[in-house]
Structure formats: C-alpha cells, structure tokens
Design a protein around this motif. Sequence first.
Motif, short mmCIF file in Angstrom:
data_model
loop_
_atom_site.label_atom_id
_atom_site.label_comp_id
_atom_site.label_asym_id
_atom_site.label_seq_id
_atom_site.Cartn_x
_atom_site.Cartn_y
_atom_site.Cartn_z
N THR A 87 41.84 29.06 41.87
CA THR A 87 42.73 30.21 42.33
C THR A 87 44.62 29.39 43.10
OG1 THR A 87 42.52 28.85 44.48
CG2 THR A 87 40.70 30.83 44.21
N GLY A 88 45.63 30.39 42.51
CA GLY A 88 46.44 29.44 42.70
C GLY A 88 46.90 29.66 41.44
N GLY A 89 46.37 29.44 40.81
CA GLY A 89 46.85 29.56 39.28
C GLY A 89 48.03 30.06 38.21
N ALA A 90 49.01 30.71 39.10
CA ALA A 90 49.84 31.46 38.09
C ALA A 90 50.27 30.26 38.17
CB ALA A 90 50.95 32.30 39.40
N GLY A 91 50.97 29.61 39.37
CA GLY A 91 51.49 28.59 38.46
C GLY A 91 52.09 26.94 39.06
N GLY A 92 52.51 25.80 39.02
CA GLY A 92 52.86 24.62 39.38
C GLY A 92 51.46 24.01 38.98
N LYS A 138 48.54 26.23 37.72
CA LYS A 138 48.61 26.97 36.06
C LYS A 138 47.93 25.14 34.69
CE LYS A 138 49.99 29.59 32.71
NZ LYS A 138 50.05 28.51 31.82
N ALA A 139 48.75 24.22 35.87
CA ALA A 139 48.72 23.35 34.99
C ALA A 139 46.79 22.94 34.89
CB ALA A 139 48.93 22.29 35.37
N ILE A 140 46.29 23.03 36.06
CA ILE A 140 45.06 22.70 35.57
C ILE A 140 44.07 23.39 34.93
CG2 ILE A 140 42.71 23.27 37.00
CD1 ILE A 140 44.10 22.11 39.12
N ALA A 141 44.57 24.82 34.61
CA ALA A 141 43.84 26.00 33.84
C ALA A 141 44.35 25.82 32.32
CB ALA A 141 44.60 27.14 34.49
N ASP A 142 45.80 25.19 32.29
CA ASP A 142 46.14 24.98 31.24
C ASP A 142 44.91 24.03 30.67
OD1 ASP A 142 48.61 26.98 31.05
OD2 ASP A 142 49.59 25.60 31.30
N LYS A 143 44.93 23.02 31.56
CA LYS A 143 44.29 21.95 30.88
C LYS A 143 42.65 21.94 30.45
CE LYS A 143 43.02 17.29 30.87
NZ LYS A 143 43.69 16.74 29.06
N LEU A 144 41.86 22.80 31.72
CA LEU A 144 40.49 23.28 30.91
C LEU A 144 40.28 23.99 29.87
CD1 LEU A 144 39.50 23.61 34.79
CD2 LEU A 144 39.48 21.69 33.55
N ALA A 145 41.75 24.98 30.24
CA ALA A 145 41.78 25.66 28.74
C ALA A 145 41.96 24.67 27.71
CB ALA A 145 42.00 27.13 28.50
N ASP A 146 43.01 23.89 27.53
CA ASP A 146 42.36 22.44 26.24
C ASP A 146 41.36 22.57 25.65
OD1 ASP A 146 45.31 24.04 25.99
OD2 ASP A 146 46.20 22.24 26.88
N VAL A 188 50.82 37.63 35.74
CA VAL A 188 50.96 38.25 34.24
C VAL A 188 51.40 37.51 33.25
CG1 VAL A 188 51.57 40.51 33.58
CG2 VAL A 188 50.88 40.96 35.40
N GLU A 189 52.59 37.08 34.06
CA GLU A 189 53.17 36.00 33.09
C GLU A 189 52.97 34.61 32.75
OE1 GLU A 189 56.92 35.37 35.14
OE2 GLU A 189 57.98 36.96 34.89
N ALA A 190 51.73 34.31 33.48
CA ALA A 190 50.93 32.74 33.42
C ALA A 190 50.29 32.82 32.67
CB ALA A 190 50.45 32.73 34.61
N HIS A 191 49.71 34.26 32.05
CA HIS A 191 48.02 34.52 31.57
C HIS A 191 48.64 35.03 29.67
CE1 HIS A 191 45.73 37.94 29.54
NE2 HIS A 191 44.78 37.26 29.94
N GLN A 192 49.67 35.62 29.79
CA GLN A 192 49.92 35.52 28.41
C GLN A 192 50.61 34.52 27.73
OE1 GLN A 192 54.34 37.76 29.80
NE2 GLN A 192 53.03 39.66 29.50
N ALA A 248 41.34 33.74 28.25
CA ALA A 248 41.47 33.54 29.84
C ALA A 248 41.93 35.05 30.12
CB ALA A 248 43.00 33.20 30.60
N THR A 249 40.93 35.55 30.82
CA THR A 249 41.66 36.80 31.69
C THR A 249 42.09 35.76 33.66
OG1 THR A 249 40.38 38.99 32.33
CG2 THR A 249 39.55 36.67 32.93
N TYR A 250 42.76 37.42 34.12
CA TYR A 250 43.40 37.05 35.49
C TYR A 250 43.39 38.69 36.13
CZ TYR A 250 46.98 41.08 34.16
OH TYR A 250 47.36 42.02 33.77
N SER A 251 43.60 38.33 37.75
CA SER A 251 43.07 38.84 38.55
C SER A 251 43.58 38.36 39.88
CB SER A 251 42.14 39.06 38.67
OG SER A 251 41.70 39.91 39.59
N VAL A 252 44.48 39.80 40.44
CA VAL A 252 45.48 38.98 41.52
C VAL A 252 44.18 38.73 43.17
CG1 VAL A 252 46.37 40.49 42.95
CG2 VAL A 252 47.39 40.67 41.10
N MET A 253 44.05 37.71 43.69
CA MET A 253 43.58 37.53 44.62
C MET A 253 44.01 36.78 45.78
SD MET A 253 39.40 35.78 44.18
CE MET A 253 40.72 34.00 43.99
N ASP A 254 43.66 37.31 47.18
CA ASP A 254 43.86 36.61 48.11
C ASP A 254 42.29 36.32 48.66
OD1 ASP A 254 45.07 36.75 50.90
OD2 ASP A 254 45.51 38.52 51.49
N VAL A 255 42.81 35.00 48.85
CA VAL A 255 41.72 34.19 49.54
C VAL A 255 41.05 34.24 50.27
CG1 VAL A 255 42.36 32.31 47.69
CG2 VAL A 255 42.72 32.11 50.11
#
Length: 702
Positions: free
Chosen positions: A450-455, A458-466, A482-486, A493-500
């Motif tokens: 969650t909160g994966g679009a930046g900061g 996003k760094a966590i998503a990058d690390k886990l994907a790597d 969308v920019e992060a997913h690209q 990866a996949t992405y989805s807008v989510m409100d926690v």
Amino acid sequence: MPVKEKLFKHVDYLWDEKKENALRGDEVALLLYRSNILGADLRITNYGGGNTSCKTFEKDPLTGKEVEVMWVKGSGGDIGTLKRSGLAGLYVDKLRALKNIYKGLEYEDEMMDLFNHCIYDLDSKAPSIDTPLHALLPYKHIDHLHPDAAIAIAASRDGEAIMREIYGDDFAWIPWQRPGFDLSLKLEEAVNQNPNLKGLYLGGHGLFTWGDTAYKCYMNSLESIEKASEYLENNYGKKSAIFGGIKVASLPEEKRLDQAAMLAPVLRGMASGNQRMIGHFTDDARVLEFINSYDIDKLAPLGTSCPDHFLRTKICPLVLDLPKEADLSDKQAVRAQLEPAFDAYRKNYAKYYEGHKRENSPAMRDANPVIVLWPGVGMFSFAKNKQTARVASEFYINAINVMKGAEAISDYVALPLQEAFDIEYWLLEEAKLQRMPKAKPLSGKVALITGGAGGIGKAIADKLADEGACVVITDIDEKRLVEAHQTFSKDVATYSVMDVTDLKSIQEVLKKASLEFGGVDIIVNSAGMAISKPLEETTQEDYNLLMDVLTKGQFNVAKQSVEILRAQGFGGDIINIASKNALTSGPNNVVYGTAKAAQTHMSRLLAAELGPDKIRVNVINPDAVIEGSKIWEGKWAKGRAKAYGIDVEELPAYYARRTLLNEVISTEDIANGVFAFVGGCLNKSTGNILNIDGGIAAAFVR
C-alpha cells in the motif's frame, strides 16, 4: 489497408517495406525483423516456440576466405523478442560434414556437443537441438513454426491426406520423430526427392517453410498458414458440433471472475506442494468453448501433441469436478473437497513417470498440475514465475485450438505417452534446466504494497521485485501509480487504485492479486499521511483522518489479506511501516504519534493471533525519510521545522545530526529492512520491531 494485408484473414501481415529498405543488405537484421513480426502473432507460434534462420557468406577470420554461415535462433530463445545476441552463428560446411560421423539414433544426444565445434561467431548463443534441421536444408531463409492450424492438421489421424488435399505436391509429410540429427536427414531427403517443395509438415509437431529472401520466406509462411486456417474454418461444424456441443453454460463474466478469485488461492496452495507457484487465470472465449463442452472428458486426458505444448503444460490438465456456482466461503472445506482430485493427479503423474522412465532418466519432477480447468468458469495455470504461468496458459490455448481443428477435420491424435515422456525427461532438456540461474530469494512470492506509488512504498516494491517477487502496488493517487507501474518489467507488477479506509476498494485489489498472480504472500502496509500541529490547533477531523488512514487502514488491509494467506496454507508476512514516533514523544505530534503507537501494538497483537497460521507480523520504524515522500511536500515539513525552531531547508541535516550514526535515512534503507524480514533469514521472527532511524536512543526498544 495494404493490398497484401487484405490477402490474410487468419494471420497478421506485418511486413513494412520501409523497414525492409532500411535493413536491405543486412540479411541477419532482416532475419531478426522477420522473426519478431512472426512471433508477434500467437496464432503463428507461441512464446519460445519454433525457430528461424538465414545463411550468409562471411569472411573466415582464420583463412580470410569467404565461407557460408548459418544464423539460427539459439537454445531457449523466443523469435518474437529475438535479438542478435540470441542467435547462433555456425559454419554451414562443418554442420553438413557431421553427416559423415553421425552413428544413428542411439547417439543423437552426442551430436549436440559437436555443434559447438561448428561455431563461427564466438558470441553465439548455445545452438539448439533444431540446428541441423536448418543446416541440411539448402535454402537461404527458413522458418520452423508451430501454427495452431498447421499442428491441427499434423495432429489429426488423417493429417497427411488432408495436407495433400490442401497443398497438393507443394508440401511433404515427415512422420513424428523427436527433433535431432536423424530428423534433419529425413528433411534433407524429402527436399532432394522434390526440389520444388514449398515446405514440410512434421507430424504432430509443426511446419517448415523457406524462401530465397527474408520477405519471400515470410510470405511463404503466412500463405501456408492461411491455407490451413481456411481449410479448418470451412470444416468447422461439418463433422459435428464443435467439441461435441455445450454441456455446461458459462457463468456471467463478473461472476466468473468472483469465483475464480475466491478459488485461486486455494488452488495455488495445493499446486505449490513442491515449490511456491505463481498463478494466472483466463476465461478466454476459446477456453470456455473447450471446458464447457461434452468432449472435454475425451480430449483433456489425451494430452497435447506438440512437444512445446506439453513441456510447458504437463502431459494433461486437471479438470475440476466442482459446480461453477459452488459456495467457496469456507476455504478449508473447499480444499478438503478438492484434495482427492489433486492427490489422484499426483498419483497418475507418478504412474506415468514410473511406467515410462528409462535407466538414465532424471528424477521425477513436480507431480502437481500446471493447468487446472474449471468448467463454467475458466482456466488456471501455475508455474515458478508469472511469465512461465502466463506462457503455459497461452500454450494450452494453442493446444485447444489444435484439438478443435483436428476434431473438425478428422480425429485428434496426441503423442504416444512414451514419446511424450522421452521429450519431457530428455537428458538435454534436463541439462537445460540445470543451467537455469538459481532462483532469487522471493521467487514464487507475491507482495502487496500500500502507498506504493512513491517514496518508501515504491522503494519497497522495487526491492522486493528485484529479489524475485511479483508486486501489486496500490495507492490513492492514480496518476502517480500509473507512472510507478511503468518502471517495472512485464509480468512482474500490477497496480490498482486503493483507499485503505474503503473495504470494497481493498477487496477489489485482493481480487486482482488473486486473478493475476494466484494470491498474495507478503502484505506491506506503507500507506500513510502526517499532520503536525499543537494540541490546541488539532481538530477532530485531523484526529479521525489520521486514525482512519494509519490505524484503521492497517487493520482493514490485514483483516482482508489474512483470508487469502490462510486459504493458501503456507503462512506469509505482514510488514507494517510505523515510525520512530510510535516509541518516542515529541512536540506538536499528538495524533500522529498516537496512531503510530496503535499501529505498532496492533502488529504485536496480530503476531500473537496469527502465529499458529505461520503468518509473521513485524514492524519497521523509520524516521525522517524525506526522499520521495509526499508527506514532506506540504504542511508536515513546516510543522516539524516550527516544532524544532528551524527552517524547512535545515530539516535533513537536523535529523541526521540527532542520530547516533549521523546518517540521513533513505527509502532504500527502509526497503532493505522490509527485505530483512521477508527474505528468508528471519522466518522464525514475528512480533518484532526494527528501527531504521540512524540510532535514536529515545526510540530504543526496551
């Protein structure tokens, strides 16, 4: 529309004359161009299927003489994405000279090593088993493809007669034989007997076509496939209803997706008995036509015909005897209901192995199904990563197309089981598997951030994907998401807008994770926000907003995710990104600090409750991570600077100076902390807090 494009209905005509002119004079570049546009149409050949070649004259680096060189797709490549680095370049005369030392079928595998003695280009990809099939044919450009329409003919009981009805004497028929040097001799013999041939059919396998130029070869391939496709189309429905007619009606689309998403984690858990698998689901119309038919009971157990098909899909699928509208709310009951079918599949696979193994066969591989068919709903596939699972699904759709065509014109004939086994457990195939790189630590796992679009997110998503994971990134900011997913490669990866704070939003994301990857293993609650105000300025709205996003949001995501983790049956990880403020007190921070403290203690409570399910719950406490964070773009930074009596620009240095290590904390530091918990070294750690704050004594856990 170009005139030539109008000639084709069943294949895509993609040749661009401008591109051809730009590449003219470079036959290897034209080979790559031809390969890529052929591979772009999955009706022509699937991922990794088939191979292409061309022959050129080059200067021998040792003698300075002109020599003929064959450029052919190397082992393990894919023509749709083929680059020069994926080609093997070999001396044609040396390859043809191997005829003089070939000793017969019993020595086929020995020939593979000899291909290496024929290499011209020292940067070559390893030559594949199909190399001599191209070398012994006299043509400049050659395509070996696996079109569904052609294999339907090649895999039908009357295939040879049908081929002659379609093509007359333009094509020759080569009965099924495992690829190798002996098969290349048979291809050469067929061409020598009829130099006017336009191509060859390999029984149960595929198609060979050729031409003097890259374009003529391309057109020959397309025209040959188009003729086969037209013949099939003209015969559908003449013999009988397609696949014997409809036995089961499909559920409506949305209901299909709901049912598939609920069952996917259960199936993933059951298919992962040997190693963690990634899932893929499709309710493609071609799949539904097959799985809903009367003939599924007859055709599915036969297995596929083309070696490329069953190497990726196993010898046959598992067909579920489960009502399409089954109540799936009790996942453990569903698992108990399906376990006998999985157990029977594993036993049958073991019987297949024991009944056909050779003295030198490799050990039996994973006995779980790759393809699972659910009539009325769709098809699941499971493999070690998303790409392999997706490709297995595509190959089984190719197999369905083949069965449909063969049954329309004759009777479908699968490979004999011994032939299939000898391909699946071929020592050369085993050697290829052994050369595969070691799996990354998170291979086969799915992480939702969650909160994966930046900061930090996003760094966590990058690390886990790597580190090998598939990632589902979520955020409330769609544009940023969308920019992060690209930035991620395909199938990662996949992405989805989510409100926690919105349960339905969370459920939709988990549904997507289940449909695209089969489930989820790692939950990272990183979504956050901050408000820094003195008590007298803090409003009820401020309090409710922070508590909703930070505390209630973490609770909502954990509660909804645990159902999937339990359904899969192999535990999982929940990592909650809290803050140093959960443990220390500071000015102008009453609600944020309270919410972070609640997050931290909630994590301990969840760790205690979920431990029996092998679900680990741990906390990362960052401090002052300014890099890439939207929190620091607004009033929060001004509030913190005011609280400390400094300017906003001074905050990074201020935060670094107050740490024991005098270090600025980055998003990468937090991502590394998450990986420390989920990467395999701390599998027996739960309920713990890891401070990543540069060392702040007041925040020491004690």
